[in-house]
Write an enzyme that holds these catalytic residues in place. Sequence first.
Site, mmCIF file in Angstrom:
data_model
loop_
_atom_site.group_PDB
_atom_site.id
_atom_site.type_symbol
_atom_site.label_atom_id
_atom_site.label_comp_id
_atom_site.label_asym_id
_atom_site.label_seq_id
_atom_site.Cartn_x
_atom_site.Cartn_y
_atom_site.Cartn_z
ATOM 1 N N HIS A 113 0.843 -1.200 0.000
ATOM 2 C CA HIS A 113 0.000 0.000 0.000
ATOM 3 C C HIS A 113 0.880 1.253 0.000
ATOM 4 C CE1 HIS A 113 -3.458 2.591 1.378
ATOM 5 N NE2 HIS A 113 -2.441 3.292 1.866
ATOM 6 N N GLU A 114 1.853 1.316 0.906
ATOM 7 C CA GLU A 114 2.678 2.536 1.015
ATOM 8 C C GLU A 114 3.465 2.783 -0.264
ATOM 9 O OE1 GLU A 114 0.880 3.199 4.430
ATOM 10 O OE2 GLU A 114 2.075 4.578 3.232
ATOM 11 N N HIS A 120 1.717 4.810 -2.735
ATOM 12 C CA HIS A 120 1.904 6.271 -2.546
ATOM 13 C C HIS A 120 3.254 6.706 -3.094
ATOM 14 C CE1 HIS A 120 -1.699 6.605 -0.237
ATOM 15 N NE2 HIS A 120 -1.246 5.955 0.830
ATOM 16 N N HIS A 150 -5.346 7.708 -2.067
ATOM 17 C CA HIS A 150 -6.235 6.654 -1.564
ATOM 18 C C HIS A 150 -7.408 6.404 -2.498
ATOM 19 C CE1 HIS A 150 -4.515 7.076 2.723
ATOM 20 N NE2 HIS A 150 -4.009 6.013 2.106
#
Lengths: 81, 372
Positions: free
Chosen positions: B119-120, B123, B129
């Site tokens: 997930h990170e 970014h 998101h």
Amino acid sequence: SLPIALPSTAKNDEEVAEAYLKRFFNLTTPEGPIQRRRISPMTEKVREMQRFFGLKVTGTLDSDTMQMMNKPRCGVPDVAQ
Amino acid sequence: YSTFQGNIKWPKTSLTYRIENYTPDMAVQDVDRALERALQVWAKVTPLRFTRIYSGTADIMISFGAGVHGDYYPFDGPDGTLAHAFAPSEGIGGDAHFDEDETFTSGSMGYNLFLVAAHEFGHSLGLSHSTDPGALMFPVYSYVDPDTFSLPQDDIKGIQFLYGPNPDVDGGNPDPNPGPTTPNACDPRLSLDAATTLRGEKILFKGSFFWRSFSQSSQVEQHRIKYFWPELPDNIDAAYESLESDRVYLFKGNQVWALFGYDIVQGYPKSITTLGLPRSVTKIDAAVYDEQSRKALFFTGNQIYSYDEATRKVDQGFPKSIKDVFPGIGNKVDAALQDRGFTYLFNGQYMMEYSYTRRALRVLYTNYFLGC
């Protein structure tokens, strides 16, 4: 009107929610004289958060909303800072 | 999905990463493997390629730290915020920080480092998101088995919007096997796994997800099953709310789980043979509590059983053929629920509404309750 003495859980929810919305939904504390507004910035941001997470949009800190705010998550804001 | 303002992304496809320090929660090689696999999730569907360096400044600097850890965004102790990362740019851009106050693991305990890191790194590469509850870039952590993890289609669309597809796969043509998609309530071909009422709400199950439909409002919420009930399996077979016991029973294969309100009842799952159903019944396709007869109706194959919860016995004369009891629904039922005296049976993309005398009243789409 005098602020009503919120029961401790409701007060705690308010604090949790305010910190959450500041961090992830760009809630800002209005500076200077409080403008009389139809809807408080806090309520607007609660609604924005509920819309983002597909929750019922009530503008209130109902249990589902508080449950979502207490879920482990990523620290990156949900709206552009 | 969403990207950062200006759709910022890396101006190159070869990126470096450096692991600056380690969490004591896991063995070094497990951290290395989890982080490498998390980067490969994105490399697999784009031209992006990642090279590890062991000194100097990498594009993606990875570190573990607690509380105030060198940027303006202090962590908050156990739970709450697990990690954060910065959008692509020079300097701190692309860097990923993990909250050392969490317990990171390679499994389902604590927080799975591979899942948090994947997930990170989304970014770090330019994704913000997603509002899709099934997307990797959804802000809230939910455990999925890393061994069967497949990047959801929402995330693939987002990262390929920024960088395009992987040129090494099918000559860069969009992948014919898209990632898993979150069930779309407004797909007219939607079929369901199971349906039940729950203290005035309707709960409709599909795959790893369920919808909550509130009778007093047209709004519908969609969540991962494991967001509310980590103990429940995906792909539920059947569910019903017993007005006798104020429990919701959920079935998968020959097992049954129970909910009291939104809480899992301890001591489950149990075998469905404890219900007193014949051993020949190895799976239940749909279930509903009939207020009229005060019996639970179980649908399996083309048959229906009427079950008395008080005596824990199947009623005399059952099983019967479904089409003899509920004419018009066909030879199978995917899901069933009862609401305000009407019985709703789901078969594929259609739902049939029956009166309490079991007369067929309407044929509707399966997504009738989903607010489309």
